[in-house]
Design a protein around this motif. Structure first.
Motif, PDB file in Angstrom:
ATOM      1  N   LEU A  21       0.823  -1.209   0.000  1.00  0.00           N
ATOM      2  CA  LEU A  21       0.000   0.000   0.000  1.00  0.00           C
ATOM      3  C   LEU A  21       0.853   1.253   0.000  1.00  0.00           C
ATOM      4  CD1 LEU A  21      -2.722  -1.289   2.428  1.00  0.00           C
ATOM      5  CD2 LEU A  21      -3.118  -0.567   0.049  1.00  0.00           C
ATOM      6  N   ARG A  22       1.936   1.252   0.765  1.00  0.00           N
ATOM      7  CA  ARG A  22       2.840   2.417   0.767  1.00  0.00           C
ATOM      8  C   ARG A  22       3.456   2.611  -0.611  1.00  0.00           C
ATOM      9  NH1 ARG A  22       6.839   0.737   4.231  1.00  0.00           N
ATOM     10  NH2 ARG A  22       7.950   2.640   3.710  1.00  0.00           N
ATOM     11  N   ARG A  23       3.814   1.510  -1.280  1.00  0.00           N
ATOM     12  CA  ARG A  23       4.354   1.596  -2.642  1.00  0.00           C
ATOM     13  C   ARG A  23       3.282   2.139  -3.595  1.00  0.00           C
ATOM     14  NH1 ARG A  23       9.206  -0.415  -3.428  1.00  0.00           N
ATOM     15  NH2 ARG A  23       8.922  -0.642  -5.679  1.00  0.00           N
ATOM     16  N   GLY A  24       2.052   1.674  -3.439  1.00  0.00           N
ATOM     17  CA  GLY A  24       0.956   2.171  -4.273  1.00  0.00           C
ATOM     18  C   GLY A  24       0.729   3.661  -4.084  1.00  0.00           C
ATOM     19  N   TYR A  25       0.781   4.088  -2.822  1.00  0.00           N
ATOM     20  CA  TYR A  25       0.636   5.510  -2.506  1.00  0.00           C
ATOM     21  C   TYR A  25       1.720   6.322  -3.206  1.00  0.00           C
ATOM     22  CZ  TYR A  25       1.631   9.747   0.173  1.00  0.00           C
ATOM     23  OH  TYR A  25       1.934  11.034   0.520  1.00  0.00           O
ATOM     24  N   TYR A  26       2.986   5.903  -3.017  1.00  0.00           N
ATOM     25  CA  TYR A  26       4.086   6.677  -3.590  1.00  0.00           C
ATOM     26  C   TYR A  26       4.020   6.663  -5.116  1.00  0.00           C
ATOM     27  CZ  TYR A  26       8.452   9.047  -4.128  1.00  0.00           C
ATOM     28  OH  TYR A  26       9.390   9.988  -4.479  1.00  0.00           O
ATOM     29  N   ASP A  27       3.710   5.513  -5.704  1.00  0.00           N
ATOM     30  CA  ASP A  27       3.570   5.414  -7.151  1.00  0.00           C
ATOM     31  C   ASP A  27       2.509   6.391  -7.643  1.00  0.00           C
ATOM     32  OD1 ASP A  27       3.656   4.558  -9.815  1.00  0.00           O
ATOM     33  OD2 ASP A  27       2.456   2.778  -9.422  1.00  0.00           O
ATOM     34  N   ASP A  28       1.377   6.443  -6.968  1.00  0.00           N
ATOM     35  CA  ASP A  28       0.277   7.311  -7.364  1.00  0.00           C
ATOM     36  C   ASP A  28       0.669   8.788  -7.297  1.00  0.00           C
ATOM     37  OD1 ASP A  28      -2.582   7.385  -8.162  1.00  0.00           O
ATOM     38  OD2 ASP A  28      -2.822   8.466  -6.267  1.00  0.00           O
ATOM     39  N   VAL A  29       1.207   9.222  -6.171  1.00  0.00           N
ATOM     40  CA  VAL A  29       1.498  10.659  -6.032  1.00  0.00           C
ATOM     41  C   VAL A  29       2.706  11.073  -6.873  1.00  0.00           C
ATOM     42  CG1 VAL A  29       0.354  10.893  -3.789  1.00  0.00           C
ATOM     43  CG2 VAL A  29       2.809  10.419  -3.866  1.00  0.00           C
ATOM     44  N   ALA A  30       3.714  10.207  -6.982  1.00  0.00           N
ATOM     45  CA  ALA A  30       4.891  10.550  -7.780  1.00  0.00           C
ATOM     46  C   ALA A  30       4.553  10.555  -9.275  1.00  0.00           C
ATOM     47  CB  ALA A  30       6.026   9.570  -7.491  1.00  0.00           C
ATOM     48  N   SER A  31       3.803   9.570  -9.722  1.00  0.00           N
ATOM     49  CA  SER A  31       3.437   9.511 -11.140  1.00  0.00           C
ATOM     50  C   SER A  31       2.613  10.731 -11.548  1.00  0.00           C
ATOM     51  CB  SER A  31       2.661   8.224 -11.430  1.00  0.00           C
ATOM     52  OG  SER A  31       3.477   7.091 -11.228  1.00  0.00           O
ATOM     53  N   ARG A  32       1.727  11.149 -10.667  1.00  0.00           N
ATOM     54  CA  ARG A  32       0.935  12.347 -10.969  1.00  0.00           C
ATOM     55  C   ARG A  32       1.821  13.588 -11.008  1.00  0.00           C
ATOM     56  NH1 ARG A  32      -4.899  12.041  -8.176  1.00  0.00           N
ATOM     57  NH2 ARG A  32      -4.988  14.080  -9.135  1.00  0.00           N
ATOM     58  N   TYR A  33       2.766  13.669 -10.090  1.00  0.00           N
ATOM     59  CA  TYR A  33       3.659  14.831 -10.036  1.00  0.00           C
ATOM     60  C   TYR A  33       4.534  14.902 -11.286  1.00  0.00           C
ATOM     61  CZ  TYR A  33       7.077  18.155  -8.220  1.00  0.00           C
ATOM     62  OH  TYR A  33       7.890  19.232  -8.040  1.00  0.00           O
ATOM     63  N   TRP A  34       5.111  13.750 -11.668  1.00  0.00           N
ATOM     64  CA  TRP A  34       6.020  13.712 -12.822  1.00  0.00           C
ATOM     65  C   TRP A  34       5.283  13.604 -14.157  1.00  0.00           C
ATOM     66  CZ3 TRP A  34       8.964   9.644  -9.615  1.00  0.00           C
ATOM     67  CH2 TRP A  34       9.831  10.287  -8.725  1.00  0.00           C
ATOM     68  N   LYS A  35       3.968  13.373 -14.109  1.00  0.00           N
ATOM     69  CA  LYS A  35       3.141  13.229 -15.311  1.00  0.00           C
ATOM     70  C   LYS A  35       3.630  12.080 -16.196  1.00  0.00           C
ATOM     71  CE  LYS A  35       1.683  18.080 -15.420  1.00  0.00           C
ATOM     72  NZ  LYS A  35       2.043  18.402 -14.081  1.00  0.00           N
ATOM     73  N   ARG A  36       4.095  11.009 -15.536  1.00  0.00           N
ATOM     74  CA  ARG A  36       4.515   9.772 -16.192  1.00  0.00           C
ATOM     75  C   ARG A  36       4.593   8.700 -15.111  1.00  0.00           C
ATOM     76  NH1 ARG A  36       9.290   8.546 -14.191  1.00  0.00           N
ATOM     77  NH2 ARG A  36      10.805  10.168 -13.703  1.00  0.00           N
ATOM     78  N   PRO A  37       4.533   7.444 -15.490  1.00  0.00           N
ATOM     79  CA  PRO A  37       4.632   6.393 -14.462  1.00  0.00           C
ATOM     80  C   PRO A  37       5.978   6.425 -13.736  1.00  0.00           C
ATOM     81  CG  PRO A  37       3.787   5.503 -16.534  1.00  0.00           C
ATOM     82  CD  PRO A  37       4.262   6.901 -16.823  1.00  0.00           C
ATOM     83  N   ALA A  38       5.932   6.325 -12.431  1.00  0.00           N
ATOM     84  CA  ALA A  38       7.164   6.223 -11.638  1.00  0.00           C
ATOM     85  C   ALA A  38       7.774   4.846 -11.866  1.00  0.00           C
ATOM     86  CB  ALA A  38       6.851   6.411 -10.160  1.00  0.00           C
ATOM     87  N   THR A  39       9.094   4.783 -11.879  1.00  0.00           N
ATOM     88  CA  THR A  39       9.775   3.495 -12.017  1.00  0.00           C
ATOM     89  C   THR A  39       9.890   2.831 -10.646  1.00  0.00           C
ATOM     90  OG1 THR A  39      11.986   4.390 -11.654  1.00  0.00           O
ATOM     91  CG2 THR A  39      11.143   4.435 -13.939  1.00  0.00           C
ATOM     92  N   GLU A  40      10.144   1.529 -10.655  1.00  0.00           N
ATOM     93  CA  GLU A  40      10.348   0.810  -9.393  1.00  0.00           C
ATOM     94  C   GLU A  40      11.508   1.425  -8.614  1.00  0.00           C
ATOM     95  OE1 GLU A  40       8.474  -1.725  -7.956  1.00  0.00           O
ATOM     96  OE2 GLU A  40       7.087  -1.181  -9.549  1.00  0.00           O
ATOM     97  N   ALA A  41      12.572   1.804  -9.302  1.00  0.00           N
ATOM     98  CA  ALA A  41      13.734   2.407  -8.643  1.00  0.00           C
ATOM     99  C   ALA A  41      13.365   3.746  -8.006  1.00  0.00           C
ATOM    100  CB  ALA A  41      14.888   2.586  -9.632  1.00  0.00           C
ATOM    101  N   GLU A  42      12.555   4.543  -8.695  1.00  0.00           N
ATOM    102  CA  GLU A  42      12.120   5.823  -8.135  1.00  0.00           C
ATOM    103  C   GLU A  42      11.235   5.613  -6.911  1.00  0.00           C
ATOM    104  OE1 GLU A  42      12.115   8.604 -12.147  1.00  0.00           O
ATOM    105  OE2 GLU A  42      10.401   7.293 -11.741  1.00  0.00           O
ATOM    106  N   ILE A  43      10.370   4.601  -6.953  1.00  0.00           N
ATOM    107  CA  ILE A  43       9.523   4.291  -5.799  1.00  0.00           C
ATOM    108  C   ILE A  43      10.396   3.857  -4.627  1.00  0.00           C
ATOM    109  CG2 ILE A  43       7.736   2.748  -4.913  1.00  0.00           C
ATOM    110  CD1 ILE A  43       6.572   2.760  -7.813  1.00  0.00           C
ATOM    111  N   ASP A  44      11.373   2.968  -4.897  1.00  0.00           N
ATOM    112  CA  ASP A  44      12.299   2.536  -3.845  1.00  0.00           C
ATOM    113  C   ASP A  44      13.014   3.730  -3.228  1.00  0.00           C
ATOM    114  OD1 ASP A  44      11.658  -0.127  -4.319  1.00  0.00           O
ATOM    115  OD2 ASP A  44      13.437  -0.503  -5.565  1.00  0.00           O
TER     116      ASP A  44
END
Length: 161
Positions: A21-44
């Motif tokens: 869930l924490r990964r999902g949260y970060y993926d969601d907010v980061a992807s929206r901020y960057w206007k592209r899907p966040a990578t696994e490395a960026e989420i880590d």
């Protein structure tokens, strides 16, 4: 029609469900901020050293929301001082939005903050997270002056508990 069952339980931030869930949260907010899907490395990288270890009593609490037993969302509260707690990492997976989970999650997070001794809840968010802002205002949060600063903070809210 049968009412769907939601549960909201304290959980350690490193359990498999909490981590997902924490990964999902970060993926969601980061992807929206960057206007592209966040990578696994960026989420880590985003999750590394993010302070979640403080979301356990006596300094905080982390809750996992489950819908019909399925991990659906999460949220945390962090004591800032003797009277204020910060609402953080509030997230519902997209498939579970619109099913009433946000109201239960907010209520349970506020109860967790009260149990830790907080009398006021504060939070910060970004302007582009319009769904989150709608949830906060729907649950009685009003805009307040900034109580902290950071690169991903555009607006601050507070509520007396």
């Amino acid at each position: 029609m049968a009412r769907m069952t939601w549960t909201f339980t304290p959980e350690h931030v490193h359990t498999p469900d909490a981590v997902a869930l924490r990964r999902g949260y970060y993926d969601d907010v980061a992807s929206r901020y960057w206007k592209r899907p966040a990578t696994e490395a960026e989420i880590d990288q985003g999750l590394a050293g993010d302070g979640v270890e403080r979301l356990t009593p006596p300094t905080g609490q982390f809750l996992v929301a489950r819908h019909e037993g399925e991990p659906a969302g999460c949220g945390g509260v962090l004591l800032l001082d003797a009277e204020r707690a910060e609402l953080t990492r509030v997230f519902l997976r997209h498939a579970f939005r619109g099913l009433g989970g946000a109201a239960g999650l907010m209520r349970n997070l506020e109860d967790a903050a009260r149990a830790l001794g907080a009398r006021r809840m504060v939070l910060n968010t970004r302007l582009d997270l319009v769904e989150a802002r709608a949830v906060y205002t729907r649950h009685g949060y009003a805009e307040i002056p900034a109580y902290c600063t950071g690169p991903y903070m555009d607006i601050w809210y507070g509520k007396e508990l």
